[in-house]
Scaffold this motif. Sequence first.
Motif, PDB file in Angstrom:
ATOM      1  N   ASP A 140      -2.889  -9.305  -2.478  1.00  0.00           N
ATOM      2  CA  ASP A 140      -3.082  -8.451  -3.649  1.00  0.00           C
ATOM      3  C   ASP A 140      -3.689  -9.259  -4.798  1.00  0.00           C
ATOM      4  OD1 ASP A 140      -2.966  -6.541  -5.618  1.00  0.00           O
ATOM      5  OD2 ASP A 140      -0.782  -6.475  -5.764  1.00  0.00           O
ATOM      6  N   TYR A 147      -8.425  -0.945  -1.507  1.00  0.00           N
ATOM      7  CA  TYR A 147      -7.677  -0.013  -0.668  1.00  0.00           C
ATOM      8  C   TYR A 147      -7.098   1.085  -1.554  1.00  0.00           C
ATOM      9  CZ  TYR A 147      -7.665  -3.464   3.140  1.00  0.00           C
ATOM     10  OH  TYR A 147      -8.036  -4.343   4.122  1.00  0.00           O
ATOM     11  N   HIS A 192      -3.882   3.109  -2.405  1.00  0.00           N
ATOM     12  CA  HIS A 192      -2.431   3.180  -2.283  1.00  0.00           C
ATOM     13  C   HIS A 192      -2.046   4.618  -1.960  1.00  0.00           C
ATOM     14  CE1 HIS A 192       1.818   3.105  -3.572  1.00  0.00           C
ATOM     15  NE2 HIS A 192       1.751   1.782  -3.406  1.00  0.00           N
ATOM     16  N   LEU A 252       0.795  -1.224   0.000  1.00  0.00           N
ATOM     17  CA  LEU A 252       0.000   0.000   0.000  1.00  0.00           C
ATOM     18  C   LEU A 252       0.833   1.282   0.000  1.00  0.00           C
ATOM     19  CD1 LEU A 252      -2.902  -1.055   2.420  1.00  0.00           C
ATOM     20  CD2 LEU A 252      -2.835  -1.126  -0.079  1.00  0.00           C
TER      21      LEU A 252
END
Length: 365
Positions: free
Chosen positions: A122, A89, A91, A44
């Motif tokens: 991922d 999510y 980054h 991330l």
Amino acid sequence: MPISLPFIKEKLFENIFNNASNGIAIVGLDFSWVKVNTSLMDLLGYSEEEFYAMTFPDITHKDDLDADMEQLGQLLKGEIDRYQIEKRYFHKKGEIIWALLSVSLQLHEDGTPLYFISQIVDITKRKEMLWEMNAITEIMKNQNEKLIDFANIATHDIRSHIGNLGLITGFMEEEVEGIQDDGNFKMLKEALIQLENTLSHLNEVRKEEFNGRGHLKALNLNAFVVKVIYNINAIARHEDCEIINEVDGTIQVLAVPIYLESVILNLLTNAIKYSATKRNSYIRLRTIISDDFVILEVIDNGLGIDLDKHRHNIFQLKQTFHHHKDSRGVGLFITKNHVETMGGKIEVESQVDEGSTFSVFLQEA
């Protein structure tokens, strides 16, 4: 002094946590990041300090947050002991990272909630491949719909032209004495009949529910060979190419009529198209029985193909091996697809300036 079991468990967890290839985090009951491993930081893009200054909702896509919070609520109530969801999510650079999130709840000895353990894998590339496949599928669907529309229009219009040509030949028979006995006129009438039959077969194929394997019929192979030879007789005569039919007249194969006709037609017209001008040209058709297959061999003494260069792409789309104004690189591609749809296969042996042998394996009826 012996090492205690709790110490071993603690060290084992620490090693797994620190060295795991996937992201692992301990998340507090207030949704803050308590501890994150290196893999999650790499995934991330945030530093350890940046993680500790945020809660997980801060970097969760808003469209995925409610589903995540609902599952956490069930986990805290004891309704489930773990859950797994796909979520997005953000980054640090602003990119979207798709992840497969697995969450479990660690409890105190008295059974009260202590913290969450999250494992984050991922799956961004997997999602991108799925989107690409879906996009290709949608494009193919649209193209198929266009092809169906085109086929509907084309078959309707061609049928109209066939009807018109049929009327013209009728007028010619009435007005031109003795034309019924003319060989060329007979070939014209027969060609119109065969064109009408081909169009009927095409109408079957273009139906949405058509499936090649499900439409296999027991067909007399020689009857189709004779029919195709008759239909291209004028072309063969124009090119001074002799067609020798040695196909066993008793053999039955499992095939789709329009596909079988197309396979024979493509192989014969190709052999005529690429015949050698410096010698008397011929095409020989014969059959061999091998196990449960009937092998139709189409042998010519034409220009041949350099298989050292082209063996692996000879049946690929848009591949041509000689300079000819009518070469499109489509015929052999279609032929291979038709043969395989009928549960067979096609092979070729060839020598440059000596000729070629195409072997079509068809299921014996």
